[in-house]
Scaffold this motif. Structure first.
Motif, PDB file in Angstrom:
ATOM      1  N   ASP A  91      19.398 -10.159 -24.995  1.00 26.54           N
ATOM      2  CA  ASP A  91      19.412 -11.246 -24.016  1.00 26.54           C
ATOM      3  C   ASP A  91      20.565 -11.001 -23.052  1.00 26.54           C
ATOM      4  N   GLY A  93      22.199 -12.395 -19.178  1.00 20.33           N
ATOM      5  CA  GLY A  93      22.214 -13.277 -18.024  1.00 20.33           C
ATOM      6  C   GLY A  93      23.644 -13.453 -17.543  1.00 20.33           C
ATOM      7  N   SER A  99      21.374 -19.801 -23.944  1.00 21.44           N
ATOM      8  CA  SER A  99      21.854 -21.168 -23.770  1.00 21.44           C
ATOM      9  C   SER A  99      20.970 -22.122 -24.563  1.00 21.44           C
ATOM     10  N   GLY A 123      17.636 -12.717 -17.256  1.00 20.98           N
ATOM     11  CA  GLY A 123      17.574 -13.735 -16.216  1.00 20.98           C
ATOM     12  C   GLY A 123      18.880 -13.769 -15.446  1.00 20.98           C
ATOM     13  N   ALA A 126      20.504 -17.038 -17.420  1.00 21.09           N
ATOM     14  CA  ALA A 126      20.638 -16.730 -18.854  1.00 21.09           C
ATOM     15  C   ALA A 126      19.428 -15.921 -19.308  1.00 21.09           C
ATOM     16  N   THR A 128      17.984 -16.237 -22.285  1.00 21.69           N
ATOM     17  CA  THR A 128      17.131 -17.229 -22.935  1.00 21.69           C
ATOM     18  C   THR A 128      17.751 -18.608 -22.760  1.00 21.69           C
ATOM     19  N   SER A 129      16.911 -19.595 -22.451  1.00 19.88           N
ATOM     20  CA  SER A 129      17.364 -20.982 -22.367  1.00 19.88           C
ATOM     21  C   SER A 129      16.471 -21.851 -23.238  1.00 19.88           C
ATOM     22  N   PHE A 155      15.651 -17.512 -15.917  1.00 19.76           N
ATOM     23  CA  PHE A 155      15.738 -17.142 -17.329  1.00 19.76           C
ATOM     24  C   PHE A 155      14.671 -16.106 -17.661  1.00 19.76           C
ATOM     25  N   ALA A 158      12.297 -19.296 -21.264  1.00 20.59           N
ATOM     26  CA  ALA A 158      12.693 -20.709 -21.295  1.00 20.59           C
ATOM     27  C   ALA A 158      11.873 -21.407 -22.357  1.00 20.59           C
TER      28      ALA A 158
END
Length: 170
Positions: A91, A93, A99, A123, A126, A128-129, A155, A158
């Motif tokens: 991941d 970002g 997040s 992203g 981030a 991953t959100s 992201f 998400a």
């Protein structure tokens, strides 16, 4: 950074605009799970540069479920993330690799360039959100090559399927 590392559940404010160091970070400068509150007060961190080759990377590694980051801009961000090894990148970002907390009034501008062949999320905000997201925007260019990757302007992934609000984000 030192204060956040010492107390990742504290309350912090960015009281003025700041510039990141000139050399790119190969991993998260705040390599921790942040469970506090970060109030940007409308200020900007300029020229954050990340150049990871494995694992996770963002200004903050993980924004925890109890954390809130608000009123912050990251401008002229450069992310160059390349990996061709097994288990390479995961991941990535600018603000965080993952997040799970609340993001409110966040703006990120810059470029994200990556080549990766192993299930990764990329992203500008981030990788991953999974948390609440309101008034989040990103501008810039995203270039992704390789296979099995997810990428987006905000992201890479998400968690909207769990009912978290994604409002006014573009």
């Amino acid at each position: 950074i030192g204060a956040v590392t010492a107390e990742p559940a504290g309350n912090y404010a960015l009281v003025k605009n700041d510039k990141a160091r000139k050399r790119p970070f190969s991993k998260s400068p705040m390599d921790l799970t942040f469970n506090g509150n970060l109030e940007g007060l409308g200020n900007t961190i300029d020229r954050l540069s990340l150049s990871p080759h494995k694992g996770w990377a963002g200004m903050i590694s993980t924004i925890g479920a109890d954390a809130t980051v608000r009123d912050l801009a990251l401008t002229n961000v450069t992310i160059d993330a390349y990996s061709h090894q097994y288990g390479g990148l995961r991941d990535v970002g600018a603000l965080a690799d993952i997040s799970n907390g609340t993001l409110d009034n966040i703006y990120v501008s810059g470029t994200l360039t990556t080549a990766n062949n192993y299930e990764a999320m990329f992203g500008l905000v981030a990788g991953t959100s999974n948390g609440a997201v309101t008034h989040v925007a990103a501008a810039g260019a995203t270039t992704v090559s390789g296979t099995n990757n997810s990428a987006g302007g905000l992201f890479g992934f998400a968690g909207a399927e769990i009912g978290n609000p994604l409002i006014w984000s573009h």
